[in-house]
Design an enzyme around this catalytic site. Structure first.
Site: not given
Ligand code: UD1
Length: 350
Positions: A203
């Site tokens: 991820h």
């Molecule tokens: C985040 C953390 C990372 C942690 C990980 C655990 C940051 C910078 N990164 O990364 O340190 O290890 O969480 O999982 O905070 N999205 C969805 N549904 C969700 C969650 C996210 O669709 O429930 C989408 C978001 O809208 C975004 C992407 O997935 O477009 C990434 O989400 P983001 O919160 O940036 O970070 P993670 O990759 O989960």
């Protein structure tokens, strides 16, 4: 006030919240930023880990780093102004951790940071930037390992603010790890087949936004799948980017189900920080698809090998090596005794 928002934080906070209830003089309120908002990334953890519903949910998920961190700071600030907590408690290295600690420190509310002192020394990772800033504006640093403590001291952080408690993820693995309820049919069927399988999770931004790296990873997993099934709970970050018939793609798992998958797997391939340790807790070897790790002791002891995903052949070779090197692994007590959450609660209550 506990501020959290992402999957691994729910797991860590569940242990500390439980411990806070048993010590006196402390009342905890929880603010969920909404960073992780899919039910499979958030609600399920509250249900199965016994975390109480948060008093506040800001519903701030998605957007760029600047957008979501900025909106979180604004929302958290107004809650803190109303609630006036004595302390703010944050976990790990996500944008929710950064937003919570910035909002609190500007209001002169002291911040306690759980999982403090971890460093990858790679400033291209958003998580590394978050960790460094949060550590330098926190008043109390709860570190999981010797190395984390040393990192803080080297950066000039006052030793008297550091409490090396051990790792709350280890507490959680001991507490929940053996439980078997909560598994879905996708995992139950897989385990009942009783065949060896590899478990993969990807991820990190550095792997998911670089198409070449993602292709290398998928190619290597497909090659490994010729020898044994590869099971991959897919994070929403890359839901739309993975298209393969050779791998067993499943929905994101809850915590208990994930522990079960790890326990039954032959090898873990991941770019997650937490999973590297959980593989070790269940004595499963791990290949980390990154150029560096914060959990160096697992590499030194032979439980983990790092491979930057620049070449799919190297990943496949590494998996072969790790599956044949059992004799070389050494077990240490790097993550404490499973009482990190109790220690944290007792420091906070004092
Ligand atoms: C985040 C953390 C990372 C942690 C990980 C655990 C940051 C910078 N990164 O990364 O340190 O290890 O969480 O999982 O905070 N999205 C969805 N549904 C969700 C969650 C996210 O669709 O429930 C989408 C978001 O809208 C975004 C992407 O997935 O477009 C990434 O989400 P983001 O919160 O940036 O970070 P993670 O990759 O989960």
């Amino acid at each position: 006030m506990t501020i959290l928002g992402a999957r691994p934080q729910f797991i860590k906070a569940s242990m500390v919240s439980r411990a806070l209830k048993t010590v006196g003089h402390t009342q905890e309120k929880v603010l969920h930023t909404g960073q992780h908002y899919d039910p499979s990334m958030s609600d399920i953890f509250f249900e199965e880990l016994g975390l109480e519903a948060p008093q506040y949910n800001l519903g701030i998920g998605g957007g760029t780093h600047g957008q979501n961190t900025g909106r979180m700071i604004e929302g958290i600030e107004s809650v803190l102004i109303n609630e006036k907590p004595d302390w703010v408690l944050v976990y790990g290295d996500t944008n929710s951790t950064l937003a919570g600690s910035l909002a609190a420190s500007k209001l002169s509310i002291p911040v306690a940071h759980v999982e403090s002192g971890l460093r990858s020394f790679n400033r291209k990772m958003p998580e590394e930037i978050n960790r460094v800033i949060v550590d330098h504006i926190s008043s109390v640093h709860f570190t999981p390992t010797d190395l984390a403590t040393k990192n803080l001291v080297r950066e000039g952080i006052d030793h008297s603010s550091i409490r090396q408690t051990g790792d709350v993820m280890y507490d959680a693995a001991l507490f929940f790890g053996g439980q078997s309820d909560g598994e879905t049919s996708q995992v139950r069927d897989l385990i009942s087949e009783k065949k060896p399988f590899a478990l993969a999770t990807i991820h990190r931004q550095e792997n998911t936004e670089d198409i070449k790296k993602l292709e290398n990873i998928i190619k290597s997993l497909e090659e490994i799948a010729e020898g044994m099934p590869v099971v991959w709970p897919v994070h929403p970050r890359i839901r739309g980017k993975v298209c393969t018939l050779k791998l067993r793609l499943i929905d994101p798992c809850g915590y208990i189900e994930m522990q079960k998958l790890i326990r039954h797997s032959k090898i873990v391939l991941t770019d997650s920080g937490g999973l590297q340790k959980e593989a070790f807790f269940h004595r499963v070897p791990c290949v980390t698809l990154r150029g560096e790790t914060e959990w160096v002791e697992l590499v030194d002891s032979g439980w983990n090998e790092l491979v930057a995903p620049c070449n799919s052949g190297k990943i496949v070779d590494c998996v072969g090596r790790m599956m044949n090197s059992e004799h070389k692994r050494e077990v240490g007590h790097w993550y404490g005794k499973g009482d990190a959450a109790d220690k944290i609660a007792s420091v906070l209550s004092r």
